[in-house]
Design a protein around this motif. Structure first.
Motif, mmCIF file in Angstrom:
data_model
loop_
_atom_site.group_PDB
_atom_site.id
_atom_site.type_symbol
_atom_site.label_atom_id
_atom_site.label_comp_id
_atom_site.label_asym_id
_atom_site.label_seq_id
_atom_site.Cartn_x
_atom_site.Cartn_y
_atom_site.Cartn_z
ATOM 1 N N LEU A 174 0.827 -1.208 0.000
ATOM 2 C CA LEU A 174 0.000 0.000 0.000
ATOM 3 C C LEU A 174 0.861 1.258 0.000
ATOM 4 O O LEU A 174 0.548 2.250 -0.673
ATOM 5 N N GLU A 175 1.949 1.226 0.753
ATOM 6 C CA GLU A 175 2.845 2.377 0.808
ATOM 7 C C GLU A 175 3.430 2.675 -0.574
ATOM 8 O O GLU A 175 3.517 3.838 -0.998
ATOM 9 N N ILE A 176 3.836 1.619 -1.288
ATOM 10 C CA ILE A 176 4.400 1.787 -2.630
ATOM 11 C C ILE A 176 3.367 2.412 -3.568
ATOM 12 O O ILE A 176 3.657 3.360 -4.304
ATOM 13 N N ILE A 177 2.144 1.878 -3.525
ATOM 14 C CA ILE A 177 1.076 2.379 -4.400
ATOM 15 C C ILE A 177 0.698 3.805 -4.039
ATOM 16 O O ILE A 177 0.575 4.683 -4.910
ATOM 17 N N ASP A 178 0.509 4.062 -2.748
ATOM 18 C CA ASP A 178 0.075 5.384 -2.309
ATOM 19 C C ASP A 178 1.112 6.463 -2.590
ATOM 20 O O ASP A 178 0.776 7.601 -2.933
ATOM 21 N N ARG A 179 2.377 6.099 -2.421
ATOM 22 C CA ARG A 179 3.449 7.066 -2.663
ATOM 23 C C ARG A 179 3.468 7.507 -4.132
ATOM 24 O O ARG A 179 3.763 8.653 -4.452
ATOM 25 N N GLU A 180 3.107 6.587 -5.017
ATOM 26 C CA GLU A 180 3.148 6.888 -6.446
ATOM 27 C C GLU A 180 1.857 7.513 -6.960
ATOM 28 O O GLU A 180 1.874 8.431 -7.781
ATOM 29 N N TYR A 181 0.696 7.032 -6.457
ATOM 30 C CA TYR A 181 -0.571 7.400 -7.058
ATOM 31 C C TYR A 181 -1.517 8.247 -6.200
ATOM 32 O O TYR A 181 -2.515 8.741 -6.713
ATOM 33 N N ARG A 234 -0.762 10.981 -4.102
ATOM 34 C CA ARG A 234 -0.306 12.307 -3.680
ATOM 35 C C ARG A 234 -0.507 13.288 -4.840
ATOM 36 O O ARG A 234 0.308 13.352 -5.754
ATOM 37 N N PRO A 235 -1.590 14.057 -4.822
ATOM 38 C CA PRO A 235 -1.908 14.973 -5.920
ATOM 39 C C PRO A 235 -0.816 16.016 -6.177
ATOM 40 O O PRO A 235 -0.559 16.393 -7.313
ATOM 41 N N ASP A 236 -0.172 16.479 -5.105
ATOM 42 C CA ASP A 236 0.872 17.503 -5.226
ATOM 43 C C ASP A 236 2.142 17.002 -4.543
ATOM 44 O O ASP A 236 2.457 17.370 -3.404
ATOM 45 N N LYS A 237 2.885 16.147 -5.241
ATOM 46 C CA LYS A 237 4.064 15.508 -4.650
ATOM 47 C C LYS A 237 5.178 16.508 -4.341
ATOM 48 O O LYS A 237 5.968 16.304 -3.420
ATOM 49 N N ILE A 238 5.233 17.575 -5.102
ATOM 50 C CA ILE A 238 6.317 18.547 -4.943
ATOM 51 C C ILE A 238 6.092 19.456 -3.745
ATOM 52 O O ILE A 238 6.928 19.560 -2.841
ATOM 53 N N ASN A 239 4.950 20.129 -3.709
ATOM 54 C CA ASN A 239 4.677 21.107 -2.654
ATOM 55 C C ASN A 239 4.111 20.491 -1.373
ATOM 56 O O ASN A 239 4.320 21.021 -0.280
ATOM 57 N N LYS A 240 3.396 19.378 -1.522
ATOM 58 C CA LYS A 240 2.804 18.721 -0.350
ATOM 59 C C LYS A 240 3.115 17.225 -0.392
ATOM 60 O O LYS A 240 2.233 16.384 -0.603
ATOM 61 N N PRO A 241 4.384 16.869 -0.175
ATOM 62 C CA PRO A 241 4.797 15.464 -0.300
ATOM 63 C C PRO A 241 4.154 14.525 0.711
ATOM 64 O O PRO A 241 4.108 13.319 0.510
ATOM 65 N N HIS A 242 3.656 15.085 1.828
ATOM 66 C CA HIS A 242 3.053 14.246 2.871
ATOM 67 C C HIS A 242 1.525 14.320 2.877
ATOM 68 O O HIS A 242 0.875 13.837 3.799
ATOM 69 N N SER A 243 0.979 14.932 1.840
ATOM 70 C CA SER A 243 -0.476 15.080 1.752
ATOM 71 C C SER A 243 -1.033 14.059 0.748
ATOM 72 O O SER A 243 -0.608 14.015 -0.406
ATOM 73 N N TYR A 244 -1.995 13.238 1.218
ATOM 74 C CA TYR A 244 -2.559 12.189 0.376
ATOM 75 C C TYR A 244 -4.039 12.469 0.086
ATOM 76 O O TYR A 244 -4.748 13.040 0.910
ATOM 77 N N SER A 245 -4.478 12.029 -1.065
ATOM 78 C CA SER A 245 -5.873 12.179 -1.454
ATOM 79 C C SER A 245 -6.726 11.150 -0.724
ATOM 80 O O SER A 245 -6.433 9.946 -0.771
ATOM 81 N N TYR A 246 -7.764 11.597 -0.073
ATOM 82 C CA TYR A 246 -8.670 10.715 0.660
ATOM 83 C C TYR A 246 -9.320 9.706 -0.287
ATOM 84 O O TYR A 246 -9.350 8.493 -0.009
ATOM 85 N N GLU A 247 -9.825 10.178 -1.426
ATOM 86 C CA GLU A 247 -10.509 9.310 -2.380
ATOM 87 C C GLU A 247 -9.548 8.283 -2.993
ATOM 88 O O GLU A 247 -9.880 7.104 -3.128
#
Length: 272
Positions: free
Chosen positions: A111-118, A120-133
């Motif tokens: 899950l970590e591998i998938i979530d890290r890649e898919y 995070r809508p804004d990987k650059i400015n918000k690397p620790h922010s994940y999309s709820y949906e």
């Protein structure tokens, strides 16, 4: 219908003396080390050089079907007890028990591998922010694969055992509720899976359990009604009788051994 047979076991760590329990846990973990390493290497291989996920490889390799005789359903909190029981059956009867937490504990890694890649809508400015949906979607995807693989495992083993402790069921007047969605799924599946002749299992030994995941500080708590009437009840006295009768038969027919350890248990509990 269930595999060939199913049992509900009510024991705790006191069934073994302290030193013996520790020894069983250590030996059991050691036996699973090579398999865990194999699983980790498979999961790591899902990530391509580009950092993306190889979906085809993930689908065809997650998870490998482990060869075993017994599928042990248990609470994550009872992992040591499950390992000790598994190792006890291996040392005394030569039976292979599938324990999910020893082998499939890497689902969160996937899950970590998938979530890290898919996710995070804004990987650059918000690397620790994940999309709820997107997180909901990725989690449901992995859990669906796990659930499907579990069904295949239960269908392939000869025997299923449910380790019934206060950690796996709610300690109320009745013992028919659990807060683990995985235990609920596993026990429900044992009632639905087709029953097959015992010869099907003895010709080819195939598959172990998946319980709930890691600890979460604050989480949603949901209770599921579980039915275990179709599972034969056994306790520490039955395990001792099983071991005693198996030892006696092993000594009596030392060179001409035609019995299977589970046959002794079936006869002891009067399973036709």
């Amino acid at each position: 219908m269930l595999m060939y047979s199913g049992f509900e076991i009510k024991i705790n760590e006191s069934v073994f003396n302290k030193d013996y329990f520790t020894e069983l846990v250590v030996d059991g973990k050691e036996r699973y080390t090579s398999v865990k390493k194999e699983i980790k290497e498979i999961i790591d291989s899902f990530t391509l050089d580009s950092g993306k996920i190889d979906g085809n490889k993930m689908q065809s390799n997650w998870f490998p079907q482990i060869k075993a005789d017994i599928f042990l359903s248990h609470s994550h909190q009872d992992e040591k007890l499950a390992i000790a029981l598994s190792e006890w059956m291996y040392q005394n009867f030569g039976l292979i028990v599938f324990i999910d937490s020893c082998i499939w504990g890497y689902s969160n890694k996937l899950l970590e591998i998938i979530d890290r890649e898919y996710c995070r809508p804004d990987k650059i400015n918000k690397p620790h922010s994940y999309s709820y949906e997107q997180r909901n979607y990725s989690t449901s995807h992995v859990h669906m694969m796990l659930s499907t693989a579990l069904s295949m495992m239960i269908d392939n083993v000869e025997c299923v055992m449910f380790l019934n402790t206060p950690n796996s069921v709610t300690p109320k007047d009745t013992i028919d509720k659990t807060e683990s969605p995985w235990i609920y799924s596993e026990i429900a599946m044992t009632k639905l899976i087709r029953q097959k002749p015992i010869e099907n299992y003895r010709l080819q030994r195939i598959t172990e359990s998946f319980s709930e995941g890691g600890k979460i500080e604050k989480s949603l708590r949901v209770e599921y009604n579980i039915e275990t009437d179709h599972l034969k009840k056994i306790d520490v006295s039955d395990l001792k009788k099983w071991n005693s009768q198996w030892s006696y038969i092993g000594q009596k027919y030392s060179t001409d051994f035609k019995f299977h350890a589970l046959d002794i248990l079936y006869k002891l509990i009067d399973i036709q």
